[in-house]
Design a protein around this motif. Structure first.
Motif, PDB file in Angstrom:
ATOM      1  N   UNK A 106       0.818  -1.217   0.000  1.00 56.39           N
ATOM      2  CA  UNK A 106       0.000   0.000   0.000  1.00 56.39           C
ATOM      3  C   UNK A 106       0.847   1.260   0.000  1.00 56.39           C
ATOM      4  N   UNK A 107       2.172   1.114  -0.014  1.00 53.22           N
ATOM      5  CA  UNK A 107       3.068   2.260   0.080  1.00 53.22           C
ATOM      6  C   UNK A 107       3.809   2.535  -1.218  1.00 53.22           C
ATOM      7  N   UNK A 108       3.453   1.825  -2.287  1.00 47.84           N
ATOM      8  CA  UNK A 108       4.092   2.083  -3.576  1.00 47.84           C
ATOM      9  C   UNK A 108       3.662   3.459  -4.087  1.00 47.84           C
ATOM     10  N   UNK A 109       4.348   3.956  -5.094  1.00 53.89           N
ATOM     11  CA  UNK A 109       4.158   5.341  -5.512  1.00 53.89           C
ATOM     12  C   UNK A 109       2.761   5.610  -6.048  1.00 53.89           C
ATOM     13  N   UNK A 110       2.219   4.675  -6.836  1.00 53.71           N
ATOM     14  CA  UNK A 110       0.879   4.872  -7.385  1.00 53.71           C
ATOM     15  C   UNK A 110       0.207   3.521  -7.537  1.00 53.71           C
ATOM     16  N   UNK A 111      -1.066   3.569  -7.877  1.00 56.69           N
ATOM     17  CA  UNK A 111      -1.881   2.364  -7.882  1.00 56.69           C
ATOM     18  C   UNK A 111      -1.353   1.277  -8.806  1.00 56.69           C
ATOM     19  N   UNK A 112      -0.820   1.666  -9.953  1.00 53.17           N
ATOM     20  CA  UNK A 112      -0.383   0.697 -10.942  1.00 53.17           C
ATOM     21  C   UNK A 112       1.106   0.383 -10.868  1.00 53.17           C
ATOM     22  N   UNK A 113       1.796   0.943  -9.884  1.00 48.99           N
ATOM     23  CA  UNK A 113       3.228   0.707  -9.761  1.00 48.99           C
ATOM     24  C   UNK A 113       3.518  -0.646  -9.124  1.00 48.99           C
ATOM     25  N   UNK A 114       4.626  -1.273  -9.522  1.00 51.25           N
ATOM     26  CA  UNK A 114       5.040  -2.508  -8.855  1.00 51.25           C
ATOM     27  C   UNK A 114       5.474  -2.238  -7.426  1.00 51.25           C
ATOM     28  N   UNK A 115       5.672  -3.303  -6.705  1.00 48.87           N
ATOM     29  CA  UNK A 115       6.066  -3.191  -5.305  1.00 48.87           C
ATOM     30  C   UNK A 115       7.554  -2.888  -5.179  1.00 48.87           C
ATOM     31  N   UNK A 116       7.897  -2.190  -4.125  1.00 47.21           N
ATOM     32  CA  UNK A 116       9.308  -1.986  -3.792  1.00 47.21           C
ATOM     33  C   UNK A 116       9.656  -2.746  -2.511  1.00 47.21           C
ATOM     34  N   UNK A 117       8.746  -3.591  -2.058  1.00 46.72           N
ATOM     35  CA  UNK A 117       9.022  -4.376  -0.853  1.00 46.72           C
ATOM     36  C   UNK A 117      10.095  -5.430  -1.129  1.00 46.72           C
ATOM     37  N   UNK A 118      10.934  -5.748  -0.152  1.00 41.46           N
ATOM     38  CA  UNK A 118      11.835  -6.881  -0.311  1.00 41.46           C
ATOM     39  C   UNK A 118      11.036  -8.172  -0.468  1.00 41.46           C
ATOM     40  N   UNK A 119      11.571  -9.113  -1.223  1.00 40.34           N
ATOM     41  CA  UNK A 119      10.951 -10.430  -1.373  1.00 40.34           C
ATOM     42  C   UNK A 119      11.624 -11.390  -0.396  1.00 40.34           C
ATOM     43  N   UNK A 120      10.849 -11.930   0.511  1.00 35.52           N
ATOM     44  CA  UNK A 120      11.377 -12.890   1.483  1.00 35.52           C
ATOM     45  C   UNK A 120      11.610 -14.222   0.779  1.00 35.52           C
ATOM     46  N   UNK A 121      12.838 -14.713   0.819  1.00 30.03           N
ATOM     47  CA  UNK A 121      13.189 -15.970   0.149  1.00 30.03           C
ATOM     48  C   UNK A 121      13.291 -17.116   1.149  1.00 30.03           C
ATOM     49  N   UNK A 122      14.021 -16.918   2.235  1.00 34.71           N
ATOM     50  CA  UNK A 122      14.183 -17.963   3.252  1.00 34.71           C
ATOM     51  C   UNK A 122      13.804 -17.411   4.614  1.00 34.71           C
ATOM     52  N   UNK A 123      13.039 -18.200   5.366  1.00 38.04           N
ATOM     53  CA  UNK A 123      12.693 -17.796   6.728  1.00 38.04           C
ATOM     54  C   UNK A 123      12.726 -19.006   7.649  1.00 38.04           C
ATOM     55  N   UNK A 124      12.826 -18.719   8.945  1.00 38.91           N
ATOM     56  CA  UNK A 124      13.107 -19.766   9.922  1.00 38.91           C
ATOM     57  C   UNK A 124      11.981 -20.790  10.035  1.00 38.91           C
ATOM     58  N   UNK A 125      10.740 -20.385   9.814  1.00 39.95           N
ATOM     59  CA  UNK A 125       9.648 -21.362   9.878  1.00 39.95           C
ATOM     60  C   UNK A 125       9.881 -22.495   8.889  1.00 39.95           C
ATOM     61  N   UNK A 126      10.428 -22.170   7.723  1.00 38.09           N
ATOM     62  CA  UNK A 126      10.726 -23.238   6.768  1.00 38.09           C
ATOM     63  C   UNK A 126      11.861 -24.118   7.269  1.00 38.09           C
ATOM     64  N   UNK A 127      12.819 -23.560   7.981  1.00 38.69           N
ATOM     65  CA  UNK A 127      13.892 -24.385   8.549  1.00 38.69           C
ATOM     66  C   UNK A 127      13.312 -25.474   9.432  1.00 38.69           C
ATOM     67  N   UNK A 128      12.297 -25.117  10.249  1.00 42.81           N
ATOM     68  CA  UNK A 128      11.627 -26.112  11.086  1.00 42.81           C
ATOM     69  C   UNK A 128      10.989 -27.204  10.229  1.00 42.81           C
ATOM     70  N   UNK A 129      10.373 -26.817   9.126  1.00 42.66           N
ATOM     71  CA  UNK A 129       9.715 -27.805   8.286  1.00 42.66           C
ATOM     72  C   UNK A 129      10.720 -28.656   7.519  1.00 42.66           C
ATOM     73  N   UNK A 130      11.868 -28.102   7.179  1.00 43.61           N
ATOM     74  CA  UNK A 130      12.939 -28.898   6.579  1.00 43.61           C
ATOM     75  C   UNK A 130      13.450 -29.934   7.569  1.00 43.61           C
ATOM     76  N   UNK A 131      13.647 -29.506   8.813  1.00 39.83           N
ATOM     77  CA  UNK A 131      14.089 -30.440   9.852  1.00 39.83           C
ATOM     78  C   UNK A 131      13.061 -31.550  10.039  1.00 39.83           C
ATOM     79  N   UNK A 132      11.783 -31.196  10.022  1.00 35.90           N
ATOM     80  CA  UNK A 132      10.718 -32.193  10.187  1.00 35.90           C
ATOM     81  C   UNK A 132      10.732 -33.201   9.047  1.00 35.90           C
ATOM     82  N   UNK A 133      10.887 -32.717   7.830  1.00 36.85           N
ATOM     83  CA  UNK A 133      10.885 -33.613   6.670  1.00 36.85           C
ATOM     84  C   UNK A 133      12.086 -34.548   6.689  1.00 36.85           C
ATOM     85  N   UNK A 134      13.244 -34.001   7.053  1.00 37.97           N
ATOM     86  CA  UNK A 134      14.431 -34.847   7.148  1.00 37.97           C
ATOM     87  C   UNK A 134      14.279 -35.888   8.249  1.00 37.97           C
TER      88      UNK A 134
END
Length: 549
Positions: free
Chosen positions: A410-438
């Motif tokens: 909601x903070x991009x320059x205008x309605x039709x502009x793309x996002x400038x937010x960082x894209x989260x690629x890896x987070x710790x919740x997935x680490x837990x699920x990787x450990x569970x799968x292994x």
């Protein structure tokens, strides 16, 4: 080995600067990255910055989203979808711009990483410790690019050194060689990277040992299912993921108490985030911009009481959740908060002119509910009795379905502009699920349940109601782990890769995505090699295409 896809790299570099009171990204364009330039302190840093910036050509682009999200059990085509790709139709082939977009980006920035790594021993003007860390960062980035390539395409060209001139010959290395190369890169990187992304002034988006450890666990886990598997892969995946989890407190890392806050705007650098790809509002440097805020948004503007707005987003409607996702995967909407924190269910009227009238009287007021999607079935009588649009899952259409909220901006320059937010690629919740799968694959269902329950407890409603969410070891299966990954990681650009990793793509698409299930074939566990790569390989043996394309 030289690949035909390369020319000398000419990229815009992003320079990271910090001061005692401020952290910022300062862009500095450079016309080319040559061996001589890499040998200087400025060129060495510019090369690394370009390698980081290159991730924008993947994470956030429509190509990568299309390669990883639709055509799975989670998401299918929306009204604005790329249907040939999403449903595995016969027109989805080696000429697809989606596949060449990811392929070319990976190889371009692998070459940039190679330039940094090769020139580490000869660069001047930097102390040894600084050089070692920058080389480690390049190895982390190179491992990421190769990990994408081997999972999408199987055997791929393995370029280990900087290429400055184009070549017309190339070949494909066995996946065992590619995995060995990735694993060694990550081991080297872990030894020289700063430990944590949230300590000692590490800038957002920079490589750390924590992020590399997460990726290493995922690489081991992925190889363990493949023809290149090693006897200790599941054990190494478990040990690596467990080590990161066990040490997370001392690294300042941890699961956030509220699932919704993980993807809250402005919170992309929280203690749960291991690595993210940074974007910028300056489109000169953000040439492949973050469009994720568009793709999951349904066509709300086509319905009464609503016009396009910054709050609700630009409705590209590329993908919509499957009925399996809405009805079965998220069947428990009472104890599990993640459905309503992942998907928008209410749209408030923002246009008085579009509010329907009865005998000249508006059916509801500006700011009242215009659309409500409860996520469960309701009767026709209930639908007809409500003033606003009440939409149960059975009435979803290509333009009318729940919007996923994780990428809204909601903070991009205008309605039709793309996002400038960082894209989260890896987070710790997935680490837990990787450990569970292994752990599950090692026969340790008790530990698997413990790691799964850590993630599920965070999602419990009301807060602290863990008993209703906890599972027992008897409930742990590979399918349950995949279901849990869907609930936790929905739309996070990993699902197609998850299903391929676990050899479940064909089965689960046929069961849960009728649009794609009728077309999917054995060949679709790999993507086609871009035709442009095959056509440009004119010296020596022809570049092999994946079977069936």
């Amino acid at each position: 080995m030289r690949s035909s896809i390369y020319t000398a790299v000419a990229l815009a570099a992003i320079t990271f600067l910090s001061s005692a009171c401020n952290k910022q990204l300062i862009e500095e364009p450079h016309s080319g990255l040559t061996p001589q330039y890499f040998n200087t302190a400025q060129g060495f840093q510019s090369g690394l910055d370009a390698a980081y910036a290159g991730n924008r050509n993947i994470w956030g682009t429509e190509s990568f989203m299309t390669m990883t999200v639709p055509g799975t059990d989670e998401f299918k085509s929306g009204g604005g979808g790329n249907n040939d790709f999403n449903i595995y139709s016969s027109s989805f082939d080696a000429n697809s711009g989606w596949v060449s977009g990811v392929w070319n980006a990976c190889y371009t920035f692998i070459n940039t990483c190679n330039g940094i790594i090769d020139n580490g021993p000869v660069v001047t003007g930097l102390d040894a410790a600084t050089v070692a860390q920058k080389v480690a960062e390049a190895k982390f980035l190179r491992a990421n690019f190769y990990f994408l390539l081997v999972r999408f395409w199987g055997p791929v060209t393995l370029n280990t050194h900087f290429i400055t001139e184009p070549s017309t010959s190339a070949s494909r290395a066995p996946i065992s060689d590619v995995y060995n190369f990735i694993i060694q890169d990550l081991k080297d990187a872990i030894a020289s990277l700063p430990p944590s992304p949230v300590q000692n002034g590490v800038l957002p988006g920079k490589a750390t040992a924590a992020a590399a450890s997460h990726l290493l666990a995922k690489v081991y886990l992925t190889r363990a299912y493949s023809s290149a598997k090693q006897a200790d892969d599941f054990q190494n995946a478990y040990t690596t993921a467990k080590g990161l989890i066990d040490n997370s407190g001392g690294l300042g890392l941890g699961l956030l108490p509220d699932f919704a806050s993980v993807y809250a705007e402005g919170n992309e650098g929280s203690k749960e985030i291991l690595w993210s790809v940074q974007h910028t509002s300056n489109l000169t440097y953000n040439n492949n911009s973050n469009e994720l805020n568009f793709h999951y948004v349904m066509g709300y503007e086509n319905f009464p009481g609503l016009v396009r707005s910054m709050t609700y987003g630009r409705p590209f409607a590329r993908v919509e959740l499957t009925r399996w996702m809405s009805d079965t995967c998220f069947a428990d909407k009472t104890n599990d908060t993640r459905y309503y924190k992942t998907f928008q269910s209410v749209w408030l009227s923002n246009s008085a002119e579009k509010i329907p009238k009865v005998n000249g009287v508006p059916k509801y007021a500006l700011g009242d509910t215009a659309i409500f999607m409860p996520g469960y079935d309701v009767s026709n009588a209930e639908i007809n009795a409500i003033r606003y649009l009440l939409v149960p899952p059975r009435n979803y259409t290509l333009q009318l379905f729940p919007t996923m909220l994780k990428y809204q901006d909601t903070k991009r320059a205008s309605n039709n502009d793309p996002s400038v937010r960082p894209v989260i690629v890896y987070r710790l919740a997935e680490t837990y699920l990787l450990a569970a799968e292994a752990a599950f694959n090692l026969g340790d269902k008790a530990s698997a349940a413990t790691y799964i329950n850590a993630v599920r407890t965070r999602a419990a409603f009301p807060t602290g109601n863990a008993a209703a969410m906890n599972i027992t070891s008897d409930q742990v299966t590979l399918d349950f782990i995949l279901d849990e990954r869907a609930r936790e990681l929905a739309g996070e650009q990993t699902r197609w890769l998850d299903l391929v990793r676990t050899n479940k793509l064909l089965e689960r698409v046929r069961l849960h995505n009728p649009d794609a299930g009728v077309n999917i074939k054995d060949k679709h566990i790999l993507r086609p090699i871009p035709q442009s790569q095959i056509d440009r390989t004119i010296t020596g043996e022809k570049y092999p295409q994946n079977t069936g394309y």
